[in-house]
Design an enzyme around this catalytic site. Sequence first.
Site, PDB file in Angstrom:
ATOM      1  N   PRO A  41       2.330   1.867   5.112  1.00 39.17           N
ATOM      2  CA  PRO A  41       1.506   3.039   4.685  1.00 39.17           C
ATOM      3  C   PRO A  41       0.559   2.854   3.419  1.00 39.17           C
ATOM      4  O   PRO A  41       1.087   2.405   2.486  1.00 39.17           O
ATOM      5  CB  PRO A  41       2.661   4.181   4.522  1.00 39.17           C
ATOM      6  CG  PRO A  41       3.684   3.422   4.868  1.00 39.17           C
ATOM      7  CD  PRO A  41       3.919   2.010   4.838  1.00 39.17           C
ATOM      8  N   GLN A  97       5.419   8.481   7.611  1.00 39.76           N
ATOM      9  CA  GLN A  97       5.893   8.100   6.200  1.00 39.76           C
ATOM     10  C   GLN A  97       5.858   9.571   5.712  1.00 39.76           C
ATOM     11  O   GLN A  97       4.680  10.140   5.339  1.00 39.76           O
ATOM     12  CB  GLN A  97       5.240   7.255   5.229  1.00 39.76           C
ATOM     13  CG  GLN A  97       5.975   6.912   4.180  1.00 39.76           C
ATOM     14  CD  GLN A  97       5.326   5.979   2.881  1.00 39.76           C
ATOM     15  OE1 GLN A  97       4.420   6.177   2.555  1.00 39.76           O
ATOM     16  NE2 GLN A  97       6.098   4.950   2.675  1.00 39.76           N
ATOM     17  N   CYS A 128       5.118   4.682  -4.452  1.00 40.53           N
ATOM     18  CA  CYS A 128       3.965   5.105  -4.832  1.00 40.53           C
ATOM     19  C   CYS A 128       3.760   4.869  -6.665  1.00 40.53           C
ATOM     20  O   CYS A 128       4.647   5.659  -7.196  1.00 40.53           O
ATOM     21  CB  CYS A 128       3.448   6.304  -4.645  1.00 40.53           C
ATOM     22  SG  CYS A 128       1.765   6.836  -5.087  1.00 40.53           S
ATOM     23  N   LYS A 168      11.349   3.180   1.558  1.00 45.11           N
ATOM     24  CA  LYS A 168      10.754   2.058   0.776  1.00 45.11           C
ATOM     25  C   LYS A 168      10.308   2.356  -0.649  1.00 45.11           C
ATOM     26  O   LYS A 168      10.138   3.401  -1.157  1.00 45.11           O
ATOM     27  CB  LYS A 168       8.962   2.114   1.489  1.00 45.11           C
ATOM     28  CG  LYS A 168       8.243   0.731   0.914  1.00 45.11           C
ATOM     29  CD  LYS A 168       6.990   0.887   1.827  1.00 45.11           C
ATOM     30  CE  LYS A 168       6.078  -0.606   1.329  1.00 45.11           C
ATOM     31  NZ  LYS A 168       5.573  -0.344   0.039  1.00 45.11           N
ATOM     32  N   ASN A 231       8.257  -6.969   0.888  1.00 46.20           N
ATOM     33  CA  ASN A 231       6.918  -6.637   0.700  1.00 46.20           C
ATOM     34  C   ASN A 231       6.364  -7.016  -0.541  1.00 46.20           C
ATOM     35  O   ASN A 231       6.980  -7.086  -1.519  1.00 46.20           O
ATOM     36  CB  ASN A 231       6.878  -5.046   0.701  1.00 46.20           C
ATOM     37  CG  ASN A 231       5.306  -4.306   0.523  1.00 46.20           C
ATOM     38  OD1 ASN A 231       5.069  -3.493  -0.022  1.00 46.20           O
ATOM     39  ND2 ASN A 231       4.429  -5.098   1.637  1.00 46.20           N
ATOM     40  N   ASP A 233       2.709  -9.631  -1.501  1.00 50.26           N
ATOM     41  CA  ASP A 233       1.862 -10.932  -1.603  1.00 50.26           C
ATOM     42  C   ASP A 233       2.160 -11.708  -0.048  1.00 50.26           C
ATOM     43  O   ASP A 233       2.212 -13.001  -0.100  1.00 50.26           O
ATOM     44  CB  ASP A 233       2.532 -11.708  -2.441  1.00 50.26           C
ATOM     45  CG  ASP A 233       2.119 -11.321  -4.046  1.00 50.26           C
ATOM     46  OD1 ASP A 233       1.097 -10.466  -4.004  1.00 50.26           O
ATOM     47  OD2 ASP A 233       2.763 -11.684  -4.778  1.00 50.26           O
ATOM     48  N   GLY A 255       0.834  -5.016   3.743  1.00 48.05           N
ATOM     49  CA  GLY A 255      -0.111  -3.895   3.425  1.00 48.05           C
ATOM     50  C   GLY A 255      -1.384  -4.567   3.018  1.00 48.05           C
ATOM     51  O   GLY A 255      -2.194  -4.832   4.156  1.00 48.05           O
ATOM     52  N   ARG A 256      -1.926  -4.763   1.697  1.00 47.60           N
ATOM     53  CA  ARG A 256      -3.025  -5.272   1.459  1.00 47.60           C
ATOM     54  C   ARG A 256      -3.680  -6.477   2.030  1.00 47.60           C
ATOM     55  O   ARG A 256      -4.614  -6.732   2.213  1.00 47.60           O
ATOM     56  CB  ARG A 256      -3.238  -5.517  -0.115  1.00 47.60           C
ATOM     57  CG  ARG A 256      -3.150  -4.366  -0.893  1.00 47.60           C
ATOM     58  CD  ARG A 256      -2.961  -4.703  -2.371  1.00 47.60           C
ATOM     59  NE  ARG A 256      -1.906  -5.434  -2.533  1.00 47.60           N
ATOM     60  CZ  ARG A 256      -1.883  -6.151  -3.770  1.00 47.60           C
ATOM     61  NH1 ARG A 256      -2.740  -6.566  -4.716  1.00 47.60           N
ATOM     62  NH2 ARG A 256      -0.575  -7.014  -3.948  1.00 47.60           N
TER      63      ARG A 256
END
Length: 398
Positions: A41, A97, A128, A168, A231, A233, A255-256
């Site tokens: 998310p 989420q 977050c 998460k 999660n 890299d 993610g990224r």
Amino acid sequence: MTTTPAPAPAAATAASTAAATAAAPLSIGPLQVWPPVVLAPMAGITNAPFRTLCREQSGGKGLFVSEMITTRALVERNAKTMQLIQFDPSEQPRSIQLYGVDPATVGKAARMIAEEDLADHIDLNFGCPVPKVTRKGGGSALPYKRNLLRELLREAVAGAGGLPVTMKMRKGIDDDHLTYLDAGRIGAEEGVSAIALHGRTAAQHYGGQADWSAIARLREAVPAHVPVLGNGDIWSAPDALRMIRETGCDGVVVGRGCLGRPWLFKDLVAVFEGVTDPVRPTFAEVGATMLRHADLLGRWLNDEHRGVIDFRKHVAWYTKGFSVGSQLRVKLAMASSLSELSELLAEVDQEQRWPESADGPRGRTSGNGRVVLPEGWLDDPYDCAIPSVEAESDSSGG
């Protein structure tokens, strides 16, 4: 999108095939996810249009989670929030989420999702790191309060009924206040169906290198029947296999790495099924994806102009590494209509092949060094004081 294979060394191919063979479907409650890949998310990013693009590339395989939804906004039926939880009919399973700090409100939100059939899976955000969240005791600050974390998880699992609930999180607030092992054990004790760990602290934000060894330690610390997802890299499909091989985790959260590159999910499906030829689109193919992304946003918002404006944040990610020119790149990021965006994209050399400089880290890469916390937050890790209502926005999506 067509693929332009890049030859892989025989040794690398053999290693990837062996790792892929060892991978198993990810079990999240009654859900079986193959390959064991989850879209992370991301606020303002993983809305329905972006999930559609990623899901199309994967052939519908994997799990694609909505952007963060605040529980107070959900139970109060905030208009923006109710739009954010709308799923395309082709999205199966549907995954939401939730972010919340009050156990009672989190429980109500989970119960609402279950009773109104709003989703098939609930993920809880404890990762977050942004100051506006942590300064009120939310996000990655919250697991420090062990008893509060336990109450939140207990209410969520009870409210969700038969729906699987996952969590998460990050390693902790900083290197002196690590929480992930305690949080993982608490999650397992309270019945979560899976635990995802970003191998960074809140203080690191997105800087430095993710600590995959922490993922391995978490896998060892929680019961084997509770899947652990890693999660941090994962910039390419082989990175996902390497994480599983090095940490023993049961799946990965991406993610990224997929920003401006939704076809990464096509690569991920392929590599888990033993194929090592990555997608290498020409700029013409990238430009077509950009236009489709902007168009989907406009349709979702019922406003082409708003859709193109919302798309602007994606321009730099899609064009990374390509020869576009600084002035044209600025114009692309200022486009206000699909026709304008199309005309500007046509000015770029369409035959450009995928540049090596487009691989690797994407999105935010900086750290913040310190975490803003409520006064006295670190005094007692077992104090169960619930953060104020200001810790939870009345709207969702970041």
